[in-house]
Design a protein around this motif. Structure first.
Motif, short mmCIF file in Angstrom:
data_model
loop_
_atom_site.label_atom_id
_atom_site.label_comp_id
_atom_site.label_asym_id
_atom_site.label_seq_id
_atom_site.Cartn_x
_atom_site.Cartn_y
_atom_site.Cartn_z
N ARG A 120 0.89 -1.28 -0.23
CA ARG A 120 0.08 0.14 0.18
C ARG A 120 0.81 1.21 -0.04
NH1 ARG A 120 -1.17 -3.00 4.13
NH2 ARG A 120 0.15 -1.55 5.30
N GLY A 131 0.71 5.41 0.98
CA GLY A 131 -0.19 6.39 1.38
C GLY A 131 0.03 7.75 0.56
N LEU A 132 -0.92 8.68 0.24
CA LEU A 132 -0.62 9.64 -0.30
C LEU A 132 -1.44 10.92 0.64
CD1 LEU A 132 -2.20 8.64 -3.91
CD2 LEU A 132 0.31 8.76 -3.03
N ALA A 133 -0.83 12.14 0.31
CA ALA A 133 -1.27 13.33 1.11
C ALA A 133 -0.91 14.42 -0.18
CB ALA A 133 -0.35 13.50 2.06
N GLY A 183 -4.36 14.43 4.23
CA GLY A 183 -4.27 13.31 3.89
C GLY A 183 -5.23 13.11 2.61
N THR A 215 -5.46 9.88 0.21
CA THR A 215 -6.10 8.49 0.22
C THR A 215 -4.81 7.43 0.31
OG1 THR A 215 -7.31 6.76 -1.10
CG2 THR A 215 -5.78 8.14 -2.29
N THR A 216 -5.15 6.07 0.44
CA THR A 216 -3.98 5.09 0.20
C THR A 216 -4.32 4.27 -1.00
OG1 THR A 216 -3.98 5.14 2.68
CG2 THR A 216 -3.03 3.15 1.53
N LEU A 232 -4.87 3.68 6.91
CA LEU A 232 -5.01 4.81 7.57
C LEU A 232 -3.49 5.39 8.17
CD1 LEU A 232 -6.53 7.56 8.39
CD2 LEU A 232 -7.26 6.18 10.36
N ASP A 244 -0.69 4.86 6.47
CA ASP A 244 0.06 5.19 5.45
C ASP A 244 -0.33 6.55 5.18
OD1 ASP A 244 1.30 2.65 5.64
OD2 ASP A 244 -0.06 1.69 4.06
N GLU A 245 -1.67 6.68 5.17
CA GLU A 245 -2.08 8.23 4.68
C GLU A 245 -1.72 9.05 5.60
OE1 GLU A 245 -6.50 10.44 4.23
OE2 GLU A 245 -6.36 8.24 3.69
N ALA A 252 2.13 9.79 4.96
CA ALA A 252 2.35 10.51 3.83
C ALA A 252 2.08 12.11 3.95
CB ALA A 252 1.38 10.14 2.74
N THR A 253 1.04 12.41 4.94
CA THR A 253 0.80 13.58 5.52
C THR A 253 1.85 14.18 6.58
OG1 THR A 253 -1.63 13.09 5.47
CG2 THR A 253 -1.10 15.24 6.59
#
Length: 136
Positions: free
Chosen positions: A13, A15-17, A28, A30-31, A119, A121-122, A125-126
């Motif tokens: 997975r 994570g993206l922010a 955040g 998504t993942t 969550l 991971d998201e 990323a944040t």
């Protein structure tokens, strides 16, 4: 100005922010299943103005590269080939997973909710993105 999109890359997975257009607030996004990551990013940048990618740089305590850096380097080659117009910066991501978990505890999430690795991971990323913004 465009958004800055942070990537907490993982083999399963990712994570993206993302920032707002003024690059003030990190949120955040998504993942994503890592196998669909490039497809997701390509679609996202077709609808949003992304100025830069920020990718976590995993390091050991002695400042050497983490084992996962091998996978991240492979991803970075694919990313720059697929989306060459957007530059990539790297940010030290040590402790982001631990900080993300602590953030979940501090925000009052129940134990069951804290077990949601997507969550974590998201949030990681944040935190990577917030660290990047603070360094500017």
């Amino acid at each position: 100005m465009g958004r800055i999109l942070a990537i907490d890359y993982g083999t399963k997975r990712t994570g993206l922010a993302v920032t707002d257009e003024m690059q003030i607030i990190a949120s955040g996004l998504t993942t994503v299943n890592t196998k669909q990551l490039l497809e997701y990013l390509t679609t996202y940048i077709s609808t949003e103005n992304v100025e830069k990618f920020v990718v976590g740089l995993p390091k050991q305590m002695d400042n050497t590269a983490s084992e996962s850096e091998v996978y991240i380097q492979k991803f970075l080659k694919e990313l720059t080939k697929a989306i060459p117009q957007i530059p990539v910066d790297r940010v030290d991501e040590r402790f982001t997973s631990k900080m993300a978990f602590q953030t979940m505890i501090d925000s009052g999430l129940k134990k069951k909710q804290r077990q949601n690795k997507a969550l974590v991971d998201e949030i990681s990323a944040t935190l990577i993105l917030q660290s990047y913004l603070s360094s500017l």
